[in-house]
Design a protein around this motif. Structure first.
Motif, mmCIF file in Angstrom:
data_model
loop_
_atom_site.group_PDB
_atom_site.id
_atom_site.type_symbol
_atom_site.label_atom_id
_atom_site.label_comp_id
_atom_site.label_asym_id
_atom_site.label_seq_id
_atom_site.Cartn_x
_atom_site.Cartn_y
_atom_site.Cartn_z
ATOM 1 N N ASN A 101 0.820 -1.210 0.000
ATOM 2 C CA ASN A 101 0.000 0.000 0.000
ATOM 3 C C ASN A 101 0.854 1.260 0.000
ATOM 4 O O ASN A 101 1.830 1.374 0.736
ATOM 5 C CB ASN A 101 -0.928 0.009 1.218
ATOM 6 N N ASP A 102 0.447 2.214 -0.856
ATOM 7 C CA ASP A 102 1.098 3.526 -0.994
ATOM 8 C C ASP A 102 2.530 3.423 -1.494
ATOM 9 O O ASP A 102 3.270 4.412 -1.453
ATOM 10 C CB ASP A 102 1.087 4.283 0.343
ATOM 11 N N ASN A 103 2.927 2.260 -1.963
ATOM 12 C CA ASN A 103 4.283 2.107 -2.504
ATOM 13 C C ASN A 103 4.270 1.293 -3.794
ATOM 14 O O ASN A 103 5.177 0.499 -4.042
ATOM 15 C CB ASN A 103 5.203 1.450 -1.467
ATOM 16 N N LEU A 104 3.245 1.475 -4.602
ATOM 17 C CA LEU A 104 3.204 0.804 -5.903
ATOM 18 C C LEU A 104 4.089 1.581 -6.877
ATOM 19 O O LEU A 104 3.985 2.808 -6.986
ATOM 20 C CB LEU A 104 1.769 0.752 -6.433
ATOM 21 N N ARG A 105 4.960 0.846 -7.566
ATOM 22 C CA ARG A 105 5.846 1.490 -8.535
ATOM 23 C C ARG A 105 5.906 0.661 -9.807
ATOM 24 O O ARG A 105 5.820 -0.572 -9.769
ATOM 25 C CB ARG A 105 7.254 1.662 -7.949
ATOM 26 N N ILE A 106 6.069 1.361 -10.910
ATOM 27 C CA ILE A 106 6.101 0.706 -12.214
ATOM 28 C C ILE A 106 7.369 1.118 -12.951
ATOM 29 O O ILE A 106 7.735 2.310 -12.961
ATOM 30 C CB ILE A 106 4.854 1.069 -13.039
ATOM 31 N N PHE A 107 7.997 0.130 -13.555
ATOM 32 C CA PHE A 107 9.170 0.404 -14.396
ATOM 33 C C PHE A 107 8.843 -0.070 -15.807
ATOM 34 O O PHE A 107 8.536 -1.236 -16.030
ATOM 35 C CB PHE A 107 10.406 -0.328 -13.873
ATOM 36 N N LYS A 108 8.901 0.853 -16.742
ATOM 37 C CA LYS A 108 8.584 0.527 -18.130
ATOM 38 C C LYS A 108 9.851 0.156 -18.881
ATOM 39 O O LYS A 108 10.889 0.833 -18.786
ATOM 40 C CB LYS A 108 7.901 1.716 -18.810
ATOM 41 N N HIS A 109 9.739 -0.932 -19.649
ATOM 42 C CA HIS A 109 10.855 -1.358 -20.493
ATOM 43 C C HIS A 109 10.281 -1.907 -21.790
ATOM 44 O O HIS A 109 9.542 -2.896 -21.787
ATOM 45 C CB HIS A 109 11.699 -2.426 -19.807
ATOM 46 N N ALA A 110 10.617 -1.226 -22.892
ATOM 47 C CA ALA A 110 10.110 -1.610 -24.212
ATOM 48 C C ALA A 110 8.576 -1.670 -24.144
ATOM 49 O O ALA A 110 7.938 -0.683 -23.800
ATOM 50 C CB ALA A 110 10.718 -2.935 -24.655
ATOM 51 N N ASN A 111 7.977 -2.816 -24.478
ATOM 52 C CA ASN A 111 6.523 -2.956 -24.470
ATOM 53 C C ASN A 111 6.020 -3.683 -23.237
ATOM 54 O O ASN A 111 4.906 -4.208 -23.239
ATOM 55 C CB ASN A 111 6.060 -3.694 -25.733
ATOM 56 N N HIS A 112 6.839 -3.711 -22.204
ATOM 57 C CA HIS A 112 6.437 -4.340 -20.954
ATOM 58 C C HIS A 112 6.625 -3.353 -19.809
ATOM 59 O O HIS A 112 7.399 -2.405 -19.910
ATOM 60 C CB HIS A 112 7.284 -5.595 -20.672
ATOM 61 N N TYR A 113 5.911 -3.598 -18.726
ATOM 62 C CA TYR A 113 6.188 -2.860 -17.503
ATOM 63 C C TYR A 113 6.145 -3.821 -16.332
ATOM 64 O O TYR A 113 5.472 -4.854 -16.361
ATOM 65 C CB TYR A 113 5.238 -1.678 -17.299
ATOM 66 N N LEU A 114 6.930 -3.473 -15.300
ATOM 67 C CA LEU A 114 7.076 -4.315 -14.124
ATOM 68 C C LEU A 114 6.401 -3.648 -12.934
ATOM 69 O O LEU A 114 6.551 -2.449 -12.715
ATOM 70 C CB LEU A 114 8.553 -4.548 -13.815
ATOM 71 N N LEU A 115 5.661 -4.435 -12.167
ATOM 72 C CA LEU A 115 4.941 -3.951 -10.990
ATOM 73 C C LEU A 115 5.404 -4.729 -9.775
ATOM 74 O O LEU A 115 5.405 -5.964 -9.778
ATOM 75 C CB LEU A 115 3.434 -4.125 -11.197
ATOM 76 N N ASN A 116 5.789 -4.026 -8.723
ATOM 77 C CA ASN A 116 6.350 -4.674 -7.528
ATOM 78 C C ASN A 116 5.264 -5.309 -6.667
ATOM 79 O O ASN A 116 4.126 -4.833 -6.594
ATOM 80 C CB ASN A 116 7.137 -3.661 -6.696
ATOM 81 N N LEU A 117 5.624 -6.411 -5.995
ATOM 82 C CA LEU A 117 4.730 -7.127 -5.088
ATOM 83 C C LEU A 117 5.458 -7.426 -3.780
ATOM 84 O O LEU A 117 6.669 -7.255 -3.664
ATOM 85 C CB LEU A 117 4.260 -8.448 -5.711
ATOM 86 N N ASP A 118 4.696 -7.920 -2.825
ATOM 87 C CA ASP A 118 5.275 -8.313 -1.540
ATOM 88 C C ASP A 118 6.332 -9.402 -1.699
ATOM 89 O O ASP A 118 7.340 -9.413 -0.990
ATOM 90 C CB ASP A 118 4.169 -8.850 -0.620
#
Length: 914
Positions: free
Chosen positions: A578-595
């Motif tokens: 919670n309150d710390n969702l971050r996304i990193f975009k690379h090419a046509n994909h993006y990464l989303l952090n989890l516990d």
């Protein structure tokens, strides 16, 4: 020194031993507690109704995405194989085969072999495989093949033990355990040339892919069929498969090979990238023994395990990194590098390369954020800010807690929010040079800029600040805008940049800044489109992600319109930070952090939710058709079946009757209780985050309570009638008894009353007589008084006259003196009035009664009546009334007429009775 040594040893252990889990397809595991069946799953197929069917030892399992069902054969034998053809599900078991069909929400079985003597008594025949070949169904055991054309059954017995039969193109192959694999032509079999390598070898699958035939053996790996014979599959994976014990192999439509093994789980080989992934118990599978493989219409994978079932979304745009070890910790940010990943966690910063994780030196502790700038990765850490490039890590500064790093939308300056305020980097070639924004010594979580010499900073706790500074970053003004805008609940303000405009998410409402009024104003576009949003994360100019009611949506913006794509909660449920969702975009994909890892999602991914849903309703475990009636006070279970198990499964809500609230459909199941009698409607909606689209309706009615049924109402009427009848009889009986009692009581009361009246009469008579006597006494007293007065006056007068006679000799003077004496001795008028008053008081009651009865009587008449009542004679009355005797008699006569007395009636007696 000892502490440093221990830390060094710990770091060396982490750096050298952590093995990475690659990005893998999402896996859903189902164990016996889910489907309530046995361990082994021998066969997996999807039916025409989109439900998945499983051969599970003693049970045929059915799963439609909502409800698990299990069925047993009449003879309770183990089901080894199933085949779907149309609406029939054929199954094979011990000395038995037949088919199942579904009716009224339940599966029903029809035996094909019933009453047929097809199986030898001495053989333990089990049907291990069912397939269609040349228009007929083949039921294969280890000894025989039974060919069923829909009417007749032909039995073919083999002279050796066989394992499985395989249909490839128009050819039928029979694999034996000891003698190799044969090609079958009618009832004849022949060993193909160059296939001798398959002798004393168990063949578990023969599949054709891109015009090449592959043979999957248990312990010798995979062979390909060439012109000169069989050759081992020329792939490095083949050597691994030889030791893994192949149980089953199949090809997919998207150029993948699926190999299920006996001790290494499942291998997924991608022909396009020439890479493979291994899914086993080390990462997400429940066990390593794969007994069967099936596919659904989404081309996702279903694995029948030695103990359980696994659904593997190999065709999903979502891939997941699992960290089951827990060493990595909670992931707060992740970035793609040339050789792998860079991961910031609450345990430190890790580098992924060549399938292994290495903790970067001196990064133990909380790492917050990773931002890529000019091929460098800036890492915000609890101990400061680090820079990573080409495998090396360096420290930029020691300012604690680099939460976020954001780029200005007007120049190349970057602003970093930290525990103690905001840092500005305006020289990208030398990030060690920094400017500190003074007069803002607070823990700042988010920073943004879209206007020169002005930034927006959101406090980690509460408050939004507008900071104005000069060209040298010297602070000129710091304003708390939420206070100036009189926004009371300004906790956890989030800043979002959208197309060079800065928006603020405060307490689920969207605001923008009005520079004229110097206050925040609600943003109409975002408030209309993004309600109940608790978090928002930017991806790029046209893409971002929102967290709405606990569900993530990927948003694509086109002008002022937004395309919503749901990311199902099953991928991240209970794993979001919670309150710390971050996304990193690379090419046509993006990464989303989890516990416990992170998600990789395709940027072009569009979740076109399936809108064709089917409703099955059950009441007391019986199927309830649409527009049917159910019993009162019973539970209604509504299964909303989409037939989709993977990423495109719809996000469903429902409404009951005219309820305004949309209620989520949890796991496809709607349970309704305590329904009132009458008609009801359940409307099912597909929700894409912005709109609710009606996709299905179910109408039903609830019967009246049993105590309001026709027969019960009739019974109530009969009971009421009987009660009224008996009540009438009882009341009548009571009434008669009451009458008798009343009669007796009345008689008794009458007797008492008579006695009381008699006593009362006697008493009254005595009182009356007493009263009469008192009246008579009073009358006599009056009479005596009157007569006494008269006698006294007369005596006085006589004495006076006597004295005069004795003293006077002169006659004339004597006469004069006598007259004078008589006059003097007359009764005084005043004395007479007093006498009359007393007389009236004595006879007051008599006078009142007489006046009421005879209002025509004059006072003179009443006075006469009083004298008569006193029993005075006319002669006595005459002087008292100052009239002559004749006048008294005449007055008496007139009085009799007024009293209407006859001649016979005595006037004095009459007056005594008044």
């Amino acid at each position: 020194m000892k502490s440093i040594l221990l830390k060094s040893l710990f770091f060396f252990f982490i750096a050298s031993q952590i093995q990475a889990q690659e990005l893998l397809p999402f896996v859903e595991n189902y164990n016996k507690s889910n489907y309530q069946g046995d361990n082994q799953i021998w066969n997996v197929v999807q039916g025409k109704d989109n439900a998945m069917y499983f051969a599970n030892n003693h049970y045929l399992l059915r799963y439609d995405g909502v409800k698990w069902e299990k069925y047993t054969l009449p003879n309770k034998t183990i089901i080894r194989s199933i085949l779907i053809e149309g609406d029939r599900i054929y199954s094979g078991s011990y000395k038995e085969f037949g088919y199942w069909y579904r009716k009224e929400g339940k599966m029903h079985y029809v035996s094909i072999t019933k009453n047929l003597r097809l199986f030898d008594e001495k053989d333990n025949e089990e049907i291990w495989k069912i397939f269609r070949f040349n228009g007929s169904l083949y039921f294969q055991s280890f000894n025989d093949v039974f060919i069923y054309n829909g009417i007749h059954i032909q039995k073919i017995k083999f002279p050796f033990l066989i394992s499985y039969c395989f249909v490839v193109d128009q050819n039928l192959y029979v694999a034996s355990v000891a003698k190799g694999t044969f090609k079958m032509n009618g009832s004849r079999i022949a060993n193909p040339k160059g296939w001798n390598v398959l002798k004393n070898c168990v063949v578990h699958a023969i599949e054709k892919y891109q015009n090449k035939t592959y043979i999957f053996t248990q312990k010798k790996g995979i062979f390909t069929v060439e012109k000169e014979g069989l050759k081992p599959w020329n792939n490095s994976l083949n050597e691994i498969l030889k030791s893994a014990t192949i149980n089953v192999g199949k090809f997919t439509k998207n150029n993948k090979l699926i190999v299920g093994t006996g001790n290494r789980g499942v291998f997924i080989y991608d022909f396009n990238s020439d890479t493979y992934k291994n899914i086993d118990r080390k990462n997400v599978l429940m066990n390593n023994s794969i007994l069967s493989i099936g596919f659904d219409k989404e081309n996702d994978l279903w694995l029948g395990l030695d103990n359980g079932i696994a659904h593997v979304e190999i065709n999903s745009p979502i891939a997941i990194f699992y960290d089951n070890s827990g060493i990595l910790g909670s992931v707060y940010s992740v970035a793609t590098t040339n050789s792998g990943y860079l991961i910031a966690t609450n345990h430190g910063v890790f580098e992924f390369d060549s399938g292994k994780f290495t903790m970067m030196p001196n990064t133990q502790g909380q790492a917050w954020n990773i931002t890529e700038i000019n091929n460098k990765y800036i890492i915000g850490h609890n101990d400061g800010t680090f820079s990573y490039a080409n495998g090396s890590l360096s420290k930029i500064n020691n300012i604690s807690g680099g939460w976020n790093l954001s780029k200005s939308s007007i120049n190349n300056t970057y602003f970093q929010s930290t525990y103690s305020g905001v840092i500005a980097y305006d020289n990208l070639s030398d990030l060690s040079q920094r400017k500190v924004i003074k007069d803002l010594s607070k823990p700042i979580k988010y920073v943004a800029q879209n206007k020169k010499n002005e930034i927006w900073a959101a406090d980690n706790y509460r408050g939004l600040y507008r900071v104005v500074y000069d060209d040298n970053f010297k602070t000129k003004k710091v304003e708390n805008i939420t206070q100036q805008s009189k926004i009371k609940n300004d906790f956890g303000v989030k800043i979002f940049e959208f197309r060079n405009e800065i928006l603020f998410l405060i307490n689920n409402s969207w605001y923008t800044y009005n520079s004229i009024t110097n206050k925040l104003e609600e943003n109409e576009l975002f408030n209309q489109n993004f309600k109940n949003v608790s978090d928002i994360i930017s991806i790029d100019e046209d893409h971002f992600m929102v967290l709405q009611d606990g569900i993530l949506y990927h948003i694509k913006a086109t002008g002022n319109k937004f395309l919503w794509n749901i990311i199902q909660a099953k991928y991240y449920k209970g794993k979001l930070i919670n309150d710390n969702l971050r996304i990193f975009k690379h090419a046509n994909h993006y990464l989303l952090n989890l516990d416990d890892g992170f998600i990789s999602l395709q940027l072009k991914y569009e979740n076109k939710q399936n809108s064709a849903v089917k409703i099955e309703s059950f009441n007391d475990e019986n199927l309830v058709p649409n527009d049917s009636k159910i019993k009162y006070n019973t539970e209604l279970q509504i299964n909303v079946i989409s037939g989709i198990y993977g990423a495109s499964k719809p996000n469903l809500f429902y409404k009951l009757d005219n309820n305004k609230e949309y209620i989520p459909v949890s796991n496809g199941l709607i349970v309704l209780n305590n329904l009132s009698s009458g008609s009801h409607t359940v409307k099912v909606y597909k929700h894409d985050g912005a709109n609710y689209d009606n996709v299905a309706n179910f109408d039903f009615s609830v019967a009246k309570p049993w105590y309001f049924s026709f027969w019960m109402i009739l019974l109530y009427l009969l009971i009421i009638g009987a009660v009224l009848f008996f009540y009438y009889k009882w009341n009548k009986l009571r009434y008669m008894q009451k009458l008798r009692l009343q009669a007796e009581e009345l008689k008794h009361q009458r007797e008492i009353l008579e006695m009381e009246l008699k006593a009362e009469n006697e008493l009254n008579m005595q009182e009356y007589q007493k009263h009469i006597l008192e009246l008579e006494l009073q009358t006599k007293s009056s009479e005596v008084a009157g007569k006494s007065l008269s006698i006294a006056k007369q005596s006085e007068m006589i004495e006076n006259i006597q004295n005069i006679l004795d003293s006077e000799k002169d006659f004339n003077k004597l006469k004069s003196e006598i007259k004078k004496a008589i006059k003097i001795n007359e009764v005084n008028k005043h004395e007479w009035e007093i006498f009359e008053t007393n007389l009236n008081q004595i006879h007051n009651e008599f006078i009142i009664n007489l006046s009421k009865k005879y209002p025509i009587l004059t006072p003179k008449d009443i006075k006469l009546c009083v004298y008569l009542k006193m029993n005075l004679s006319s002669k006595e009355i005459a002087p008292m009334m100052n009239i002559s005797f004749r006048g008294v008699e005449l007055h008496r006569y007139r009085l009799r007429k007024k009293l209407n007395l006859s001649q016979e009636e005595n006037l004095s007696k009459f007056l005594l009775s008044v």
